[in-house]
Design a protein around this motif. Sequence first.
Motif, mmCIF file in Angstrom:
data_model
loop_
_atom_site.group_PDB
_atom_site.id
_atom_site.type_symbol
_atom_site.label_atom_id
_atom_site.label_comp_id
_atom_site.label_asym_id
_atom_site.label_seq_id
_atom_site.Cartn_x
_atom_site.Cartn_y
_atom_site.Cartn_z
ATOM 1 N N CYS A 166 54.858 24.099 4.254
ATOM 2 C CA CYS A 166 54.235 23.288 5.283
ATOM 3 C C CYS A 166 55.001 23.514 6.587
ATOM 4 C CB CYS A 166 54.166 21.807 4.876
ATOM 5 S SG CYS A 166 55.660 20.840 5.171
ATOM 6 N N CYS A 214 58.510 22.526 6.306
ATOM 7 C CA CYS A 214 59.349 23.440 5.511
ATOM 8 C C CYS A 214 59.946 24.504 6.424
ATOM 9 C CB CYS A 214 58.522 24.159 4.456
ATOM 10 S SG CYS A 214 57.892 23.147 3.126
ATOM 11 N N CYS A 217 62.197 19.880 1.533
ATOM 12 C CA CYS A 217 61.320 19.433 2.624
ATOM 13 C C CYS A 217 61.096 17.924 2.524
ATOM 14 C CB CYS A 217 59.984 20.172 2.549
ATOM 15 S SG CYS A 217 58.786 19.585 3.759
ATOM 16 N N VAL A 263 58.657 16.166 3.408
ATOM 17 C CA VAL A 263 57.314 15.683 3.060
ATOM 18 C C VAL A 263 56.723 16.379 1.836
ATOM 19 C CG1 VAL A 263 56.062 17.128 4.739
ATOM 20 C CG2 VAL A 263 55.062 14.968 4.006
ATOM 21 N N CYS A 264 56.980 17.674 1.632
ATOM 22 C CA CYS A 264 56.373 18.338 0.470
ATOM 23 C C CYS A 264 57.409 18.815 -0.531
ATOM 24 C CB CYS A 264 55.443 19.471 0.906
ATOM 25 S SG CYS A 264 56.267 21.023 1.281
HETATM 26 ZN ZN ZN Z 1 57.118 21.101 3.461
#
Ligand code: ZN
Lengths: 276, 91
Positions: A170, A173, A244, A246-247
């Motif tokens: 993402c 990232c 990361c 968020v992901c």
């Molecule tokens: Zn990410």
Amino acid sequence: MGLSKEQVARYSRQLILPEIGVQGQQQLLASSALVIGAGGLGSPVALYLAAAGVGTIGIIDADAVSLSNLHRQVLHTTGAVGEPKSRSAKARLEALNPEIIVTPLQERVTAANALALFSNYDVIVDGSDNFPTRYLANDACVLSGKPLIHGGVVHFGGQVLTVVPREGACYRCVFPEPPEAGAVPNCQEAGVFGAAAGVIGTLMANEVIKVLLALGRPLVNRLLVFEGLAGHFREVSVRRNPECAVCGDNPTIREVVSLESIVCTTGQEAPWPGNK
Amino acid sequence: MAVTVRIPTPLQRLTNGQGEVQCEGKTVTELLADLERRHPGIKERICDQDGKLRRFVNVFVNEEDIRFLQGDQTAVKDGDDVSIIPAIAGG
Ligand SMILES: [Zn+2]
């Protein structure tokens, strides 16, 4: 449901591409894309998506057209100066292709509206002009599993990345955090070459259609960098970062949050012109 | 021969408009120090006050992100290609 005679004529040059054909065209007509920003990137993206017959296009932009936009924001005309960009975009896109639905949204993407808004579309296109919106769009796409086409442009160059959440990197990232407050002392807009925005925006439209039709190799895990003055493209490998926010494997961002707006001070030279 | 360092457009005015410059060094850290010697002022744009890479700037050695290699200790050798790529907000 077949295509009308007029649709066959309108889309004939892409219908004869075996990768698209009648089935692909019907799929495009049934697809939807949300374009964030009706500016330098959003203009070419929206024009090509409308021309190709992407059936529903949302355009979100809170601003009005100004004369200084027109050298790169090719959606808008001189006569539209002062009008909301989303409305000007709708008029232009519907003149190009009256059979698609264009939804103008004269507002900003916010932590409060992002998830509900994104849920109405198959793919999200980030043509915004500021870091808070870019990170917000990325996080909302990851949290809702929506593909995101990211593009950025400054001076004579830019970059494109396609984010398919959990399949590849993402935006966070690749660039874990936006510039911290103080790192970008001057928010004065940096120069941008109109044709460079056209190159990046057109590549983004190319990615949208590939993702909608599952065609070819999207720019997943590949950041494409365009250097306009040198006249070359470069590609670097990126990958999902297990750390990361968020992901990653232990995400700390579990809901869409606004970034604190980046503080601007004047009188100093920006270390990174164009970042605001 | 040396290492080719690709400079992002927003920083090219620190390299006399050059999009790529030649530098020497055995690691990314040494390479950035040499880059700073040749083009004073550029390193602080890439690294913070502690010398760590800024969070919105990435360095790629031969198209691989150094965060997934050995970070700023990633080895470089003559003929390698190093890209400095920042996040870009403009649209
Ligand atoms: Zn990410």
